[in-house]
Enzyme design. Sequence first.
Site, mmCIF file in Angstrom:
data_model
loop_
_atom_site.group_PDB
_atom_site.id
_atom_site.type_symbol
_atom_site.label_atom_id
_atom_site.label_comp_id
_atom_site.label_asym_id
_atom_site.label_seq_id
_atom_site.Cartn_x
_atom_site.Cartn_y
_atom_site.Cartn_z
ATOM 1 N N GLY A 10 0.822 -1.204 0.000
ATOM 2 C CA GLY A 10 0.000 0.000 0.000
ATOM 3 C C GLY A 10 0.858 1.255 0.000
ATOM 4 C CG ASP A 34 -6.767 -12.459 3.944
ATOM 5 O OD1 ASP A 34 -7.134 -11.542 4.702
ATOM 6 O OD2 ASP A 34 -7.498 -12.939 3.065
ATOM 7 C CB ALA A 58 -6.588 -0.352 6.743
ATOM 8 C CB THR A 60 -7.529 3.422 3.327
ATOM 9 O OG1 THR A 60 -7.075 3.146 1.999
ATOM 10 C CG2 THR A 60 -6.657 2.686 4.335
ATOM 11 C CB THR A 99 -8.096 7.337 10.487
ATOM 12 O OG1 THR A 99 -8.660 8.465 9.811
ATOM 13 C CG2 THR A 99 -9.226 6.596 11.191
ATOM 14 C CG ASP A 100 -8.116 12.446 10.141
ATOM 15 O OD1 ASP A 100 -7.865 11.373 9.564
ATOM 16 O OD2 ASP A 100 -8.604 13.429 9.552
ATOM 17 C CE1 TYR A 124 -10.248 3.888 6.944
ATOM 18 C CE2 TYR A 124 -10.630 6.165 7.585
ATOM 19 C CZ TYR A 124 -9.755 5.118 7.351
ATOM 20 O OH TYR A 124 -8.407 5.296 7.530
ATOM 21 C CE LYS A 128 -7.692 2.456 10.482
ATOM 22 N NZ LYS A 128 -6.602 1.482 10.164
ATOM 23 C CD1 TRP A 149 -7.284 14.715 6.203
ATOM 24 C CD2 TRP A 149 -6.932 16.645 5.136
ATOM 25 N NE1 TRP A 149 -8.360 15.527 6.460
ATOM 26 C CE2 TRP A 149 -8.169 16.735 5.818
ATOM 27 C CE3 TRP A 149 -6.498 17.756 4.415
ATOM 28 C CZ2 TRP A 149 -8.975 17.865 5.784
ATOM 29 C CZ3 TRP A 149 -7.292 18.898 4.386
ATOM 30 C CH2 TRP A 149 -8.523 18.941 5.044
#
Length: 283
Positions: A10, A34, A58, A60, A99-100, A124, A128, A149
């Site tokens: 990724g 996996d 993830a 995303t 994540t934010d 999402y 998370k 971001w």
Amino acid sequence: MKVAITGAKGMLGTTLMNTLEGHELFALDREDCDVTKPSLVCSVFEKIKPDVVIHCAAMTSVDLCESKQFEAWKTNAFGTTNVAHACYKTGAKLIAISTDYVFDGELDRPYNEYDEPNGGLNAYAKSKWAAEQAVRSLCPNHLVARVAWLYGEDGPSFVHTMVRLADGTRSEIKVVKDQIGNPTSTKAVADALRSILNHPELVGTVHLTCEGEASWFEFAKKIFELKGINQKVVPCTSDQYPTPAKRPHNSRLQKLVLKESGIYQMPHWEDALNDFLSSQKKD
């Protein structure tokens, strides 16, 4: 140090593989490990016996998660649960990328690591947040690293989308102005994690976003300015540009733990963006 990286193909995983020199790296992608298969994850970790696992794997795509919520929960929540359990069994430290978006964006200041998330506004975010809770419950030796971001080599990212849209066929591009956050390069995150690997005492939660803040509109304008692209950008509101998944208006993250620890100083987002775009020109 043995460092295993899930989601190694990724955007962030690729940068980590190119940045964490001096360590014995194990690239784990879906074909190798996996994360939705618990017995496979355990067997891979038992074979490698990593000192640290950086869990990047993830789902995303925020809007795709909204339309494919089962897959989002299976990968992000259940998959992270499997990784956390395997790390605990094998004695590896887990650095889980989050994540934010676990925050709803209603606060009138940047969120720090001690603010309590409420699970966010979309599938999402909720998957998370569940992943974060699994990490804390199952693997005491952990670090939850929140990013935001994000853009990096080969994308997909907002930077790549803006450059692609500015192909000369559009008189203007509308970009949301009422969502504010910290544009962050994968290189900035990877450099921070490289320093963090030398400080095993750092556990808990840390924010790894670039300093400074911008709206998506300001972010887009800066991309075109640095690229030397003459593209008209028109600001709009989130209501004027609806998406399947609702986004928070305030995604700003304060790097309080990094400042407290003195381990690393994140670069300003404009400097990181300039470095990234300059490196692209050389390729």
